[in-house]
Design a protein around this motif. Structure first.
Motif, PDB file in Angstrom:
ATOM      1  N   PHE A 184       0.866  -1.182   0.000  1.00 50.99           N
ATOM      2  CA  PHE A 184       0.000   0.000   0.000  1.00 50.99           C
ATOM      3  C   PHE A 184       0.903   1.233   0.000  1.00 50.99           C
ATOM      4  O   PHE A 184       1.797   1.346   0.827  1.00 50.99           O
ATOM      5  N   SER A 209      -2.438   1.112  -9.529  1.00 54.25           N
ATOM      6  CA  SER A 209      -2.943  -0.009  -8.736  1.00 54.25           C
ATOM      7  C   SER A 209      -3.170  -1.207  -9.644  1.00 54.25           C
ATOM      8  O   SER A 209      -3.959  -1.139 -10.599  1.00 54.25           O
ATOM      9  N   HIS A 214      -1.366  -1.331  -4.235  1.00 50.15           N
ATOM     10  CA  HIS A 214      -2.547  -0.488  -4.012  1.00 50.15           C
ATOM     11  C   HIS A 214      -2.062   0.945  -3.808  1.00 50.15           C
ATOM     12  O   HIS A 214      -1.247   1.200  -2.918  1.00 50.15           O
TER      13      HIS A 214
END
Lengths: 116, 115
Positions: free
Chosen positions: B12, B87, B112
């Motif tokens: 992330f 992403s 992400h």
């Protein structure tokens, strides 16, 4: 210019049936490779064809076969389908030049096969 | 033994930050090529960047660069100024100079990008 095309986009079959997947390479490309991608994994090499001849084969059973036509399009056939054959089947095309190392393979959108 | 290892199953990252995706490889062939592909949820594999084993400089393609450390057998992908559209799943892959056209893929890293 059109990219690599594959048909069908989705397919549902039952165990024991056979399936034929089709691929048209980028215009001017003479090499077609097939890959199987099961959920959560990277693609696994199945076959490569160049000028209608098999150039490479991955570790797949004889139920898997392929061929390439004079127009360089290709078919992947899978017989006696198993549940484990459910996957995304990707076709990639490349020029097929002798200097293979740096030659990029361009992938199609894939065919999603579900075996019930 | 795995030929391509991607140790980060998921990452992330905040939008606009740079991100590094790790890849190590294993081969005894002195001639090989390393590739990175991006796979959005649609399924199509999109070629990003290539590095040859004999290339002296790290490859760059726009916001993508490849940090090639041959002695460590490492080929990390660096994405600068990440965007929401980055992403996707990212795959590191290798072709060895044995004469066939097989490309060996890693298991991938899901990236992400957070707004």
């Amino acid at each position: 210019d059109a990219g690599v095309t594959q048909s069908p986009t989705h397919l549902i079959k039952t165990r024991g049936q056979h399936v034929t997947l089709r691929c048209s390479p980028i215009s001017g490309h003479k090499s077609v490779s097939w890959y199987q991608q099961v959920l959560g994994q990277g693609p696994q090499f199945i076959f490569q064809y160049y000028e209608k001849e098999e150039r490479g084969r991955g570790n797949f059973p004889d139920r898997f076969s392929a061929r390439q036509f004079p127009n360089y399009s290709s078919e992947l056939n899978v017989n006696a389908l198993l549940l484990g054959d459910s996957a995304l089947y990707l076709c990639a095309s490349s020029l097929g030049l002798a200097s293979l190392i740096e030659e990029t393979q361009y992938f199609g959108p894939g065919t999603r096969l579900l075996v019930l | 033994a795995q030929k391509i290892t991607q140790t980060q199953p998921g990452m992330f990252v905040q939008e606009k930050e740079a991100v590094t995706l790790d890849c190590t490889y294993d081969t005894s062939d002195p001639s090989y090529g390393l590739f990175w592909y991006k796979q959005p949820s649609s399924g199509e594999m999109i070629f990003l960047i290539y590095q040859g084993s004999y290339d002296q400089q790290n490859a760059t393609e726009g916001r993508y660069s490849l940090n090639f450390q041959k002695a460590r057998k490492s080929a990390n992908l660096v994405i600068s100024a990440s965007q929401l559209g980055d992403s996707a799943m990212y795959f590191c892959a290798m072709r060895e100079g044995r004469g066939d056209d097989k490309i060996i893929f890693g298991k991938g890293t899901r990236l992400h990008i957070l707004p």
